[in-house]
Write a protein that holds these residues in place. Sequence first.
Motif, PDB file in Angstrom:
ATOM      1  N   GLU A  91       0.581  -1.029  -0.345  1.00  0.00           N
ATOM      2  CA  GLU A  91       0.431   0.119   0.056  1.00  0.00           C
ATOM      3  C   GLU A  91       0.769   1.368  -0.171  1.00  0.00           C
ATOM      4  OE1 GLU A  91      -2.446  -0.478   2.891  1.00  0.00           O
ATOM      5  OE2 GLU A  91      -3.896  -1.456   2.294  1.00  0.00           O
ATOM      6  N   ASP A  92       2.020   1.129   1.298  1.00  0.00           N
ATOM      7  CA  ASP A  92       2.473   2.675   1.053  1.00  0.00           C
ATOM      8  C   ASP A  92       3.973   2.662   1.432  1.00  0.00           C
ATOM      9  OD1 ASP A  92       3.055   5.461   0.672  1.00  0.00           O
ATOM     10  OD2 ASP A  92       1.898   6.121   2.616  1.00  0.00           O
ATOM     11  N   ILE A  93       4.699   2.948   1.546  1.00  0.00           N
ATOM     12  CA  ILE A  93       6.141   3.359   2.038  1.00  0.00           C
ATOM     13  C   ILE A  93       6.249   3.989   2.780  1.00  0.00           C
ATOM     14  CG2 ILE A  93       8.762   4.120   1.671  1.00  0.00           C
ATOM     15  CD1 ILE A  93       8.192   3.693  -1.303  1.00  0.00           C
ATOM     16  N   VAL A  94       6.138   3.502   4.831  1.00  0.00           N
ATOM     17  CA  VAL A  94       6.799   4.550   5.160  1.00  0.00           C
ATOM     18  C   VAL A  94       7.614   5.191   5.677  1.00  0.00           C
ATOM     19  CG1 VAL A  94       6.042   4.436   8.684  1.00  0.00           C
ATOM     20  CG2 VAL A  94       4.712   2.421   6.292  1.00  0.00           C
ATOM     21  N   SER A  95       8.472   4.493   5.508  1.00  0.00           N
ATOM     22  CA  SER A  95       9.859   5.292   6.098  1.00  0.00           C
ATOM     23  C   SER A  95      10.710   4.838   4.976  1.00  0.00           C
ATOM     24  CB  SER A  95      10.360   5.560   7.192  1.00  0.00           C
ATOM     25  OG  SER A  95      11.717   6.497   7.280  1.00  0.00           O
ATOM     26  N   HIS A  96      11.686   5.623   3.928  1.00  0.00           N
ATOM     27  CA  HIS A  96      13.360   4.159   4.459  1.00  0.00           C
ATOM     28  C   HIS A  96      14.892   5.256   4.565  1.00  0.00           C
ATOM     29  CE1 HIS A  96      13.178   8.118   1.746  1.00  0.00           C
ATOM     30  NE2 HIS A  96      14.674   8.156   1.248  1.00  0.00           N
ATOM     31  N   LEU A 142      16.925   0.539   1.859  1.00  0.00           N
ATOM     32  CA  LEU A 142      15.766  -0.123   2.908  1.00  0.00           C
ATOM     33  C   LEU A 142      14.736   0.301   2.647  1.00  0.00           C
ATOM     34  CD1 LEU A 142      16.143  -1.342   6.326  1.00  0.00           C
ATOM     35  CD2 LEU A 142      14.579   0.190   5.845  1.00  0.00           C
ATOM     36  N   PHE A 143      13.164   0.164   2.539  1.00  0.00           N
ATOM     37  CA  PHE A 143      11.719   0.518   2.658  1.00  0.00           C
ATOM     38  C   PHE A 143      11.086  -0.697   3.862  1.00  0.00           C
ATOM     39  CE2 PHE A 143      14.066   0.427  -1.390  1.00  0.00           C
ATOM     40  CZ  PHE A 143      13.702   2.590  -1.909  1.00  0.00           C
TER      41      PHE A 143
END
Length: 144
Positions: free
Chosen positions: A26-31, A56-57
């Motif tokens: 659904e989404d990239i929370v942080s990377h 990193l994702f």
Amino acid sequence: MGNSKGADEVRERNLSVLKLKDKNLEDIVSHSSHVSVYKFDADSKQWKKGNIEGPLFLLRRSTAPIHQILVMNQLDVHDFVLDITPKTRVREKKPYLIFRSPNGVIEGIWFYDENELRRIFEEIAKHTKTVGDKPSCTSESQSS
């Protein structure tokens, strides 16, 4: 404002590529821009650098496991994927994020940027909980 637009375009491009790997994404929370994955060898009691490094994702998915870490491997075709569940054991020990899997395997992710390490650790901590009387997420830098 130009930087923000560029960052949004890169984020959307990354999301599109990652969705090809996981239709439930659904989404990239942080990377994090660059990390390396290590495994702990219990026999020699030493860390061994794996053949995995790259961005990193921290991902949010529509099905269980809802959160995952994915390191998009730049050295090989095999990416590193770690499911984040309420029972995931995580420890922050700069410059590493250390995980213990349910089967006892210990892995560490080395972060080039300690600010990115802190941000990822805090996001993971939001999605885990205390197991028994021990927290799932601990940091050795919290007292400093």
